[in-house]
Design an enzyme around this catalytic site. Sequence first.
Site, PDB file in Angstrom:
ATOM      1  N   TYR A  35       0.825  -1.212   0.000  1.00 31.29           N
ATOM      2  CA  TYR A  35       0.000   0.000   0.000  1.00 31.29           C
ATOM      3  C   TYR A  35       0.865   1.271   0.000  1.00 31.29           C
ATOM      4  O   TYR A  35       0.351   2.353  -0.286  1.00 31.29           O
ATOM      5  CB  TYR A  35      -0.964   0.041   1.198  1.00 31.29           C
ATOM      6  CG  TYR A  35      -1.950  -1.115   1.265  1.00 31.29           C
ATOM      7  CD1 TYR A  35      -2.092  -2.019   0.206  1.00 31.29           C
ATOM      8  CD2 TYR A  35      -2.748  -1.320   2.386  1.00 31.29           C
ATOM      9  CE1 TYR A  35      -2.987  -3.085   0.277  1.00 31.29           C
ATOM     10  CE2 TYR A  35      -3.652  -2.371   2.458  1.00 31.29           C
ATOM     11  CZ  TYR A  35      -3.757  -3.254   1.399  1.00 31.29           C
ATOM     12  OH  TYR A  35      -4.646  -4.308   1.479  1.00 31.29           O
ATOM     13  N   HIS A  86       0.597 -11.746   1.708  1.00 35.22           N
ATOM     14  CA  HIS A  86      -0.471 -10.983   1.045  1.00 35.22           C
ATOM     15  C   HIS A  86      -1.230 -11.825   0.009  1.00 35.22           C
ATOM     16  O   HIS A  86      -2.444 -11.745  -0.094  1.00 35.22           O
ATOM     17  CB  HIS A  86       0.126  -9.727   0.390  1.00 35.22           C
ATOM     18  CG  HIS A  86      -0.860  -8.632   0.188  1.00 35.22           C
ATOM     19  ND1 HIS A  86      -0.510  -7.299   0.231  1.00 35.22           N
ATOM     20  CD2 HIS A  86      -2.185  -8.639  -0.056  1.00 35.22           C
ATOM     21  CE1 HIS A  86      -1.594  -6.562   0.009  1.00 35.22           C
ATOM     22  NE2 HIS A  86      -2.615  -7.349  -0.164  1.00 35.22           N
TER      23      HIS A  86
HETATM   24  N1  LIG Z   1      -5.610  -8.817   1.312  1.00 31.55           N
HETATM   25  C1  LIG Z   1      -6.000  -8.306   0.158  1.00 31.55           C
HETATM   26  O1  LIG Z   1      -5.660  -8.808  -0.937  1.00 31.55           O
HETATM   27  C2  LIG Z   1      -6.908  -7.101   0.165  1.00 31.55           C
HETATM   28  C3  LIG Z   1      -7.544  -6.712  -1.026  1.00 31.55           C
HETATM   29  C4  LIG Z   1      -8.404  -5.611  -0.983  1.00 31.55           C
HETATM   30  C5  LIG Z   1      -8.597  -4.948   0.222  1.00 31.55           C
HETATM   31  N2  LIG Z   1      -7.927  -5.322   1.364  1.00 31.55           N
HETATM   32  C6  LIG Z   1      -8.101  -4.586   2.651  1.00 31.55           C
HETATM   33  O2  LIG Z   1      -9.497  -4.462   2.920  1.00 31.55           O
HETATM   34  C7  LIG Z   1      -9.836  -3.098   3.063  1.00 31.55           C
HETATM   35  C8  LIG Z   1     -11.262  -2.845   2.611  1.00 31.55           C
HETATM   36  O3  LIG Z   1     -11.469  -3.241   1.281  1.00 31.55           O
HETATM   37  P1  LIG Z   1     -11.595  -2.171   0.078  1.00 31.55           P
HETATM   38  O4  LIG Z   1     -10.832  -0.947   0.421  1.00 31.55           O
HETATM   39  O5  LIG Z   1     -11.216  -2.917  -1.151  1.00 31.55           O
HETATM   40  O6  LIG Z   1     -13.149  -1.912  -0.048  1.00 31.55           O
HETATM   41  P2  LIG Z   1     -14.396  -1.538   0.932  1.00 31.55           P
HETATM   42  O7  LIG Z   1     -13.927  -1.130   2.277  1.00 31.55           O
HETATM   43  O8  LIG Z   1     -15.364  -2.635   0.786  1.00 31.55           O
HETATM   44  O9  LIG Z   1     -15.004  -0.332   0.127  1.00 31.55           O
HETATM   45  C9  LIG Z   1     -14.393   0.915   0.020  1.00 31.55           C
HETATM   46  C10 LIG Z   1     -15.279   1.754  -0.881  1.00 31.55           C
HETATM   47  O10 LIG Z   1     -16.577   1.876  -0.310  1.00 31.55           O
HETATM   48  C11 LIG Z   1     -16.894   3.230  -0.074  1.00 31.55           C
HETATM   49  N3  LIG Z   1     -17.554   3.301   1.253  1.00 31.55           N
HETATM   50  C12 LIG Z   1     -16.977   3.248   2.472  1.00 31.55           C
HETATM   51  N4  LIG Z   1     -17.899   3.307   3.448  1.00 31.55           N
HETATM   52  C13 LIG Z   1     -19.100   3.410   2.836  1.00 31.55           C
HETATM   53  C14 LIG Z   1     -20.421   3.515   3.308  1.00 31.55           C
HETATM   54  N5  LIG Z   1     -20.702   3.528   4.615  1.00 31.55           N
HETATM   55  N6  LIG Z   1     -21.420   3.599   2.397  1.00 31.55           N
HETATM   56  C15 LIG Z   1     -21.175   3.586   1.065  1.00 31.55           C
HETATM   57  N7  LIG Z   1     -19.916   3.490   0.554  1.00 31.55           N
HETATM   58  C16 LIG Z   1     -18.890   3.390   1.441  1.00 31.55           C
HETATM   59  C17 LIG Z   1     -15.590   3.988  -0.122  1.00 31.55           C
HETATM   60  O11 LIG Z   1     -15.742   5.263  -0.677  1.00 31.55           O
HETATM   61  P3  LIG Z   1     -15.322   6.609   0.137  1.00 31.55           P
HETATM   62  O12 LIG Z   1     -13.863   6.501   0.439  1.00 31.55           O
HETATM   63  O13 LIG Z   1     -15.667   7.701  -0.826  1.00 31.55           O
HETATM   64  O14 LIG Z   1     -16.197   6.624   1.356  1.00 31.55           O
HETATM   65  C18 LIG Z   1     -14.736   3.132  -1.065  1.00 31.55           C
HETATM   66  O15 LIG Z   1     -14.995   3.491  -2.407  1.00 31.55           O
HETATM   67  C19 LIG Z   1      -8.771  -2.384   2.213  1.00 31.55           C
HETATM   68  O16 LIG Z   1      -8.705  -1.003   2.458  1.00 31.55           O
HETATM   69  C20 LIG Z   1      -7.543  -3.172   2.600  1.00 31.55           C
HETATM   70  O17 LIG Z   1      -7.084  -2.750   3.878  1.00 31.55           O
HETATM   71  C21 LIG Z   1      -7.112  -6.411   1.335  1.00 31.55           C
END
Ligand SMILES: NC(=O)c1ccc[n+]([C@@H]2O[C@H](COP(=O)([O-])OP(=O)(O)OC[C@H]3O[C@@H](n4cnc5c(N)ncnc54)[C@H](OP(=O)(O)O)[C@@H]3O)[C@@H](O)[C@H]2O)c1
Length: 261
Positions: free
Chosen positions: A54, A110
């Site tokens: 990240y 990862h």
């Molecule tokens: N291990 C892996 O391979 C892997 C892969 C992907 C992710 N991850 C981890 O998991 C975390 C979460 O997954 P993610 O970032 O992919 O997606 P997520 O948390 O499911 O979704 C983030 C998106 O949803 C929006 N959002 C956030 N809260 C909201 C709400 N209450 N209502 C409506 N929309 C909302 C955000 O927009 P805004 O910012 O505009 O609010 C952003 O566009 C990552 O940040 C990372 O730490 C790990």
Amino acid sequence: MTASTSQEDVRLSDGVSIPLIGFGTWQLDGDDAYNGVRAALEIGYRHIDTATAYGNEDRVGAAVRDSGLGREDVFITTKCPPGNAGREARTLDASLRALGTDFVDLWLVHWPPHGEARPDMWKAFIEALEQGKTRAIGVSNYSIAQIDELIAATGRAPALNQIPWNPFAFNEREVAELRSRQVVLEGYSPLKRSDLGNPVLAEIAAAHGKTAAQVILRWHVEHGFVVIPRSRRRERIEENFTIFDFELTQEELRGLDRLGA
Ligand SMILES: NC(=O)c1ccc[n+]([C@@H]2O[C@H](COP(=O)([O-])OP(=O)(O)OC[C@H]3O[C@@H](n4cnc5c(N)ncnc54)[C@H](OP(=O)(O)O)[C@@H]3O)[C@@H](O)[C@H]2O)c1
């Protein structure tokens, strides 16, 4: 599980407790990472998810330090990129330097490197655990077969597997397979991969005066799945944490489970 106004923890096989809700930081760079983590810690989150890939560990570390909380009060996860297989110790040392800490709480592989379990990498993780550089070790994006390969080679199961997860991806068999190996399920992308406009979600959300996002996150917590939503916006960071003041009925939980069928 009883609803409460504070967050809840789950115990990992390594003996460490992890808060069920954490703040995700993927795609949060620079000020977004710093401000997001500061906001999350002010609101009450005590668990932050980052990764070498990240590129924000330094900003995450600065935000934790500037929060005024003790290092031991915040659960920090970071992850080793698959391309760094063979250089695990150096990778973790670089993470610790960037984060400005002597240890992380959880260190994850990862992705399986080139789709392979790589028990040699897992052995390096066990060494880091024994050296106290991380309090727990786990994997991300591993299949059950790959987890079994690590167990067969070392006798130690990952404490946790971080995988894409939400009610639409619910798979009872996967849950049972992980539980039988004492591997905690941590879900990522809980919101992004969900249909927030789904009518089942909307009905449950309306019944509790909550949003669809809050229902999804509450579903994780009631199942004992760790979940790490991410947002750039303070009001959503707060919305995503305000899930400990209501409880889903058994019928609602089962209805949400069926979205994954
Ligand atoms: N291990 C892996 O391979 C892997 C892969 C992907 C992710 N991850 C981890 O998991 C975390 C979460 O997954 P993610 O970032 O992919 O997606 P997520 O948390 O499911 O979704 C983030 C998106 O949803 C929006 N959002 C956030 N809260 C909201 C709400 N209450 N209502 C409506 N929309 C909302 C955000 O927009 P805004 O910012 O505009 O609010 C952003 O566009 C990552 O940040 C990372 O730490 C790990």
